[in-house]
Every structure is written in structure tokens, then in C-alpha cells.
Motif scaffolding. Structure first.
Motif, mmCIF file in Angstrom:
data_model
loop_
_atom_site.group_PDB
_atom_site.id
_atom_site.type_symbol
_atom_site.label_atom_id
_atom_site.label_comp_id
_atom_site.label_asym_id
_atom_site.label_seq_id
_atom_site.Cartn_x
_atom_site.Cartn_y
_atom_site.Cartn_z
ATOM 1 N N GLU A 78 0.842 -1.197 0.000
ATOM 2 C CA GLU A 78 0.000 0.000 0.000
ATOM 3 C C GLU A 78 0.874 1.243 0.000
ATOM 4 O O GLU A 78 1.942 1.242 0.603
ATOM 5 C CB GLU A 78 -0.832 0.053 1.292
ATOM 6 N N GLY A 83 -6.256 0.340 6.267
ATOM 7 C CA GLY A 83 -7.106 -0.312 7.278
ATOM 8 C C GLY A 83 -7.078 -1.825 7.116
ATOM 9 O O GLY A 83 -6.090 -2.391 6.660
ATOM 10 N N GLY A 108 -2.090 -10.463 11.046
ATOM 11 C CA GLY A 108 -0.717 -10.922 11.220
ATOM 12 C C GLY A 108 -0.216 -10.919 12.649
ATOM 13 O O GLY A 108 0.852 -11.476 12.929
ATOM 14 N N ASP A 109 -0.955 -10.316 13.567
ATOM 15 C CA ASP A 109 -0.438 -10.201 14.936
ATOM 16 C C ASP A 109 -1.002 -11.266 15.871
ATOM 17 O O ASP A 109 -0.955 -11.114 17.087
ATOM 18 C CB ASP A 109 -0.698 -8.797 15.495
ATOM 19 N N GLY A 148 -13.626 -7.732 18.077
ATOM 20 C CA GLY A 148 -14.905 -7.792 17.368
ATOM 21 C C GLY A 148 -15.743 -8.874 18.027
ATOM 22 O O GLY A 148 -15.308 -10.015 18.155
ATOM 23 N N GLU A 163 -17.852 -4.465 16.253
ATOM 24 C CA GLU A 163 -16.424 -4.223 16.463
ATOM 25 C C GLU A 163 -16.218 -3.343 17.705
ATOM 26 O O GLU A 163 -16.791 -2.269 17.815
ATOM 27 C CB GLU A 163 -15.810 -3.556 15.215
ATOM 28 N N LYS A 164 -15.425 -3.816 18.644
ATOM 29 C CA LYS A 164 -15.059 -3.093 19.868
ATOM 30 C C LYS A 164 -16.251 -2.406 20.560
ATOM 31 O O LYS A 164 -16.360 -1.183 20.579
ATOM 32 C CB LYS A 164 -13.956 -2.080 19.557
ATOM 33 N N ASN A 176 -13.969 -12.289 17.381
ATOM 34 C CA ASN A 176 -13.343 -12.552 16.095
ATOM 35 C C ASN A 176 -11.851 -12.772 16.334
ATOM 36 O O ASN A 176 -11.143 -11.879 16.782
ATOM 37 C CB ASN A 176 -13.588 -11.331 15.204
ATOM 38 N N GLU A 198 -14.118 -5.166 9.491
ATOM 39 C CA GLU A 198 -14.908 -5.499 10.678
ATOM 40 C C GLU A 198 -16.126 -4.570 10.816
ATOM 41 O O GLU A 198 -17.200 -5.007 11.209
ATOM 42 C CB GLU A 198 -14.057 -5.390 11.948
ATOM 43 N N ASP A 222 -3.496 -12.162 20.741
ATOM 44 C CA ASP A 222 -3.188 -11.046 19.850
ATOM 45 C C ASP A 222 -2.036 -10.314 20.526
ATOM 46 O O ASP A 222 -2.200 -9.776 21.621
ATOM 47 C CB ASP A 222 -4.432 -10.156 19.740
HETATM 48 N N1 GDD Z 1 -1.693 -3.885 5.403
HETATM 49 C C1 GDD Z 1 -2.269 -3.312 6.440
HETATM 50 N N2 GDD Z 1 -2.643 -1.995 6.351
HETATM 51 N N3 GDD Z 1 -2.436 -4.025 7.569
HETATM 52 C C2 GDD Z 1 -3.023 -3.392 8.628
HETATM 53 C C3 GDD Z 1 -3.436 -2.047 8.599
HETATM 54 C C4 GDD Z 1 -3.228 -1.308 7.372
HETATM 55 O O1 GDD Z 1 -3.579 -0.130 7.247
HETATM 56 N N4 GDD Z 1 -3.964 -1.735 9.809
HETATM 57 C C5 GDD Z 1 -3.879 -2.857 10.557
HETATM 58 N N5 GDD Z 1 -3.308 -3.862 9.850
HETATM 59 C C6 GDD Z 1 -3.059 -5.243 10.296
HETATM 60 C C7 GDD Z 1 -2.355 -5.311 11.654
HETATM 61 O O2 GDD Z 1 -0.952 -5.407 11.484
HETATM 62 C C8 GDD Z 1 -2.935 -6.596 12.218
HETATM 63 O O3 GDD Z 1 -2.174 -7.706 11.777
HETATM 64 C C9 GDD Z 1 -4.335 -6.689 11.608
HETATM 65 O O4 GDD Z 1 -4.326 -5.830 10.467
HETATM 66 C C10 GDD Z 1 -5.466 -6.262 12.579
HETATM 67 O O5 GDD Z 1 -5.204 -4.929 12.994
HETATM 68 P P1 GDD Z 1 -5.098 -4.529 14.540
HETATM 69 O O6 GDD Z 1 -4.813 -3.079 14.596
HETATM 70 O O7 GDD Z 1 -4.192 -5.449 15.254
HETATM 71 O O8 GDD Z 1 -6.600 -4.734 14.991
HETATM 72 P P2 GDD Z 1 -7.157 -5.133 16.431
HETATM 73 O O9 GDD Z 1 -6.295 -6.113 17.103
HETATM 74 O O10 GDD Z 1 -7.476 -3.894 17.170
HETATM 75 O O11 GDD Z 1 -8.580 -5.820 16.029
HETATM 76 C C11 GDD Z 1 -8.643 -6.846 15.059
HETATM 77 O O12 GDD Z 1 -8.167 -8.072 15.598
HETATM 78 C C12 GDD Z 1 -8.972 -8.609 16.682
HETATM 79 C C13 GDD Z 1 -8.358 -9.925 17.091
HETATM 80 O O13 GDD Z 1 -7.134 -9.707 17.666
HETATM 81 C C14 GDD Z 1 -10.069 -7.004 14.561
HETATM 82 O O14 GDD Z 1 -10.074 -7.896 13.481
HETATM 83 C C15 GDD Z 1 -10.991 -7.523 15.672
HETATM 84 O O15 GDD Z 1 -12.297 -7.771 15.158
HETATM 85 C C16 GDD Z 1 -10.423 -8.820 16.218
HETATM 86 O O16 GDD Z 1 -11.235 -9.292 17.308
#
Ligand code: GDD
Ligand code: MG
Length: 370
Positions: A78, A83, A108-109, A148, A163-164, A176, A198, A222
Motif C-alpha cells: 500500500e 485499514g 498478522g499479529d 470484534g 467491532e469493539k 473474532n 470489521e 493477539d
Molecule cells: N496492510 C495493512 N494496512 N495491515 C493493517 C493495517 C493497514 O492499514 N492496519 C492494521 N493492519 C493489520 C495489523 O498489522 C494486524 O495484523 C491486523 O491488520 C489487525 O489490525 P489490529 O490493529 O491489530 O486490529 P485489532 O487487534 O485492534 O482488532 C482486530 O483483531 C482482533 C483480534 O485480535 C479485529 O479484526 C478484531 O475484530 C479482532 O477481534
């Protein structure tokens, strides 16, 4: 089957360590998270993995190259962060799915042992029974507010995706888990540009009765927050080094060194006379620890120097940090990459130091040193 890994977040909750390292390359028991994930993807029928990258893409590319664990690795880059929805749409061409080919999408995390075969079995059933477009992996947590939240009926059909949510009362504890199985039909629900799958896609799929859930009950974390990143390391320590410390190649231990399990020590590390390491400690590679040091419940990355008489308790120390003699690092502190700490400096609990700072003074209360 192909896989897409969302690998582009800033990892803001892991600062200051994420200022210099993307969270997918954070070591868990001395192995980067992304490597754990790719290792699990090999041998489950995945041929190609596309990494949706953005922040620190260079580091991810040089770590993975174009092949790892027998998986072909491609990149979808990107220009600006899109997002969690935009990167999937952007990767459509690179993925070039064939008719009916499955797509596994992973946040990925996530550090987990989700059973991809089981997920696929459940998804296939829901596709033939209800025409499912996507199956979410679900995991039960005590406090779902950071995630989520997913409500399903007895058929596994998702009735609601929030979501959240602000409150934990009255909402489901199934969240999720960030591991989805779908196919090319998902691209019809995603738009170009920045958006959240989400918030903008899952509620629509749920409304149409095309979103399903598969419940996972094993390991799931996570690592996006410091506490959870530490917990992931502790989990692997318990699983692999509980009774006996795990010591890498070419490690030099001087006399009277005490290593208390669970502890892992990376290769080419040296530990000086009378030092005590552990329990619940991971020391990276090429670390040099002087005499009479005390390191416990901590994660030390690689290339670090700790001089004699220093102590680190319940903290994380980034790559190539240099610590003088008689330094104290108190509980919950996070020391960024390349920081230099002078002799006799004491850092109280929860001190966060930005990368490459020189710290020549003690800090007696929780503070961010920027
Ligand atoms: N390529 C890309 N670009 N990846 C992104 C971007 C972006 O702009 N923003 C976030 N990511 C990747 C992060 O690196 C991570 O691997 C994944 O997308 C999810 O983003 P997080 O920022 O970690 O979200 P979260 O942990 O608050 O929430 C998400 O994960 C939860 C589970 O751990 C959501 O999917 C929730 O619904 C879910 O429960
Ligand atoms: Mg996350």
C-alpha cells in the motif's frame, strides 16, 4: 488454497519497540511471530502467501524474501495504510484466485494454533448448506471490548458482529480471532481505499446470513499489546523450557551462573560469573551479560550488552541496547532499540525509553523518555 496476511499495522500499542520493528517481526521465544505463522501455514495446503505490507515493508521483505517454508511469498504494497478492508481489495490481483479456490485471511499479529483443516471443514459445510461467503474463527475471552464481538445461532450463522463494543455487559464472549476462510466472492463486498472489514463488511454479510463462525478452543493471543506480547513469550517458555532451560549454540556460561527455568538463551550469548537468569526469561542472540547480573521475567532482544552488577525485572529490552554497570530496570519498563544507559542509572517501574536515547540519569517514577 492461498493465504493473505495483514502485515501493515503501526503497532502503536507496542511502542517504543514498534518504532523500529514491525510487530510481525517481534520475537516470540527468539523466533519472529511471522515465522511462527508461516511455519504453521506450510503443510496445510497453502501454496502462496501474500503479505499485505505498508509500515516497515522493507524489513518484512528482507526477512521473508520470495520463499519460506516451501511457501511462495508475494507482496501487496500500500502507498498509505488502508485499514483492514482496503489491503484485501488491493491484493485481489496479486492473489489472482482461481474459480472456487479458497482464501485464508489472517491478522498478522495473532499467535495461535487454530486448526486450519477444521476451519476448512466447517466452512465447506456452511458453503454447501447456506452459501456461506466467509467463516470467522471465534475464540472465547473474558473481556471482549478490545475485539470484534460475534453472536451466532445454533447453526453457527453469525447474527450480529460488533467491532469493539463499549460495554462488556450483554454482549457475547465469542470474539473474532482474526482468521477467516473465504473465496473470491469476498472482493465483491470490499471497496477500494481505506476501510475496515470489521465495521463495514462483516455486519453486511451477517445481515445477509452469509457469515459463519468456527469456534477455536486452543491457544490464541493477539500480541498487539505489551502485556499480551509478554504472555505469548511466557506461554512458549512453559511449553518448551519448563523443567530445563533451552540454551542455543555457542553459548558461553561462566562459573556459578544460575539459569532458572523456564528460560531460553539464544545462540552466541555470553553470561558472566555469578549471574542469575530466569525464571520466565528469554535472552536473544549475541547478547553479552557481565558478572553478577540478575535478569528475571523479562524478554531481551538481540545484540544487547549488560555490564556487571545490573538487574532487569519484568521488562522488555530492544535490540542492541547497551547497559552500563549497576543499572536497574524496574518492572513493566520497555527499552527501545539502540538505547544507551549509563552506569548506576536506576529506572523505576514502567519507564518507556524511545529508540537511540542516551539515558544518563535515574528515573524514579513511571515516565516516557522521548
Ligand atoms: N496492510 C495493512 N494496512 N495491515 C493493517 C493495517 C493497514 O492499514 N492496519 C492494521 N493492519 C493489520 C495489523 O498489522 C494486524 O495484523 C491486523 O491488520 C489487525 O489490525 P489490529 O490493529 O491489530 O486490529 P485489532 O487487534 O485492534 O482488532 C482486530 O483483531 C482482533 C483480534 O485480535 C479485529 O479484526 C478484531 O475484530 C479482532 O477481534
Ligand atoms: Mg491486533
Amino acid at each position: 488454497m492461498k493465504a493473505l496476511i495483514l502485515a501493515g499495522g503501526y503497532g502503536t500499542r507496542l511502542r517504543p519497540l514498534s518504532c523500529t520493528k514491525p510487530k510481525l517481526l517481534f520475537p516470540i521465544a527468539n523466533k519472529p511471530l511471522l515465522e511462527w505463522v508461516l511455519e504453521r501455514l506450510s503443510g496445510v495446503g497453502v501454496s502462496t502467501v501474500v503479505l499485505a505490507v505498508n509500515y516497515r515493508a522493507d524489513m518484512i521483505r528482507s526477512f521473508c524474501g520470495d520463499e519460506k517454508y516451501g511457501l511462495k511469498i508475494l507482496y501487496s504494497q500500500e502507498k498509505t495504510p488502508l485499514g483492514t478492508g482496503g489491503p484485501i481489495k488491493l491484493a485481489e490481483k496479486v492473489l489472482s484466485l482461481e474459480e472456487g479456490e479458497k482464501l485464508l485471511i489472517l491478522n498478522g499479529d495473532i499467535f495461535s494454533n487454530v486448526n486450519f483443516d477444521e476451519l476448512k471443514k466447517v466452512h465447506d459445510e456452511q458453503v454447501s448448506r447456506w452459501g456461506a461467503v466467509l467463516t470467522l474463527t471465534l475464540f472465547e475471552v473474558e473481556d471482549p471490548r478490545r475485539y470484534g464481538v460475534v453472536e451466532t445461532n445454533q447453526d453457527g450463522k453469525v447474527l450480529k458482529f460488533i467491532e469493539k463494543p463499549e460495554q462488556k455487559e450483554g454482549v457475547s464472549k465469542n470474539i473474532n480471532a482474526g482468521v477467516y476462510l473465504t473465496d473470491q466472492r469476498i472482493f465483491g463486498y470490499l471497496k477500494e481505499g481505506r476501510h475496515s472489514i470489521e465495521r463495514e463488511v462483516f455486519p453486511v454479510l451477517a445481515e445477509q446470513g452469509l457469515l459463519f463462525g468456527y469456534k477455536h478452543t486452543g491457544l490464541w493471543m493477539d500480541i498487539g499489546k505489551i502485556e499480551d506480547y509478554m504472555a505469548a513469550n511466557f506461554k512458549v517458555l512453559e511449553q518448551t523450557a519448563k523443567n530445563q532451560p533451552k540454551i542455543g549454540e555457542n553459548v558461553e556460561l561462566a562459573s556459578n551462573v544460575k539459569i532458572i527455568p523456564p528460560t531460553i538463551i539464544g545462540s552466541n550469548t555470553k553470561i558472566g560469573e555469578g549471574s542469575r537468569i530466569g525464571p520466565y526469561t528469554v535472552i536473544g542472540e549475541n547478547v553479552s551479560i557481565g558478572k553478577s547480573c540478575r535478569i528475571r521475567e523479562s524478554v531481551l532482544f538481540s545484540g544487547i550488552t549488560v555490564e556487571s552488577g545490573s538487574a532487569v525485572t519484568s521488562s522488555i529490552v530492544g535490540d542492541n541496547v547497551s547497559m552500563g554497570e549497576n543499572v536497574r530496570i524496574g518492572k513493566g519498563s520497555v527499552i527501545g532499540e539502540g538505547v544507551t544507559i549509563a552506569n548506576n542509572v536506576k529506572l523505576a517501574s514502567k519507564v518507556f525509553v524511545c529508540p537511540y536515547k542516551e539515558v544518563n540519569f535515574s528515573v524514579l517514577r513511571s515516565k516516557h523518555i522521548m
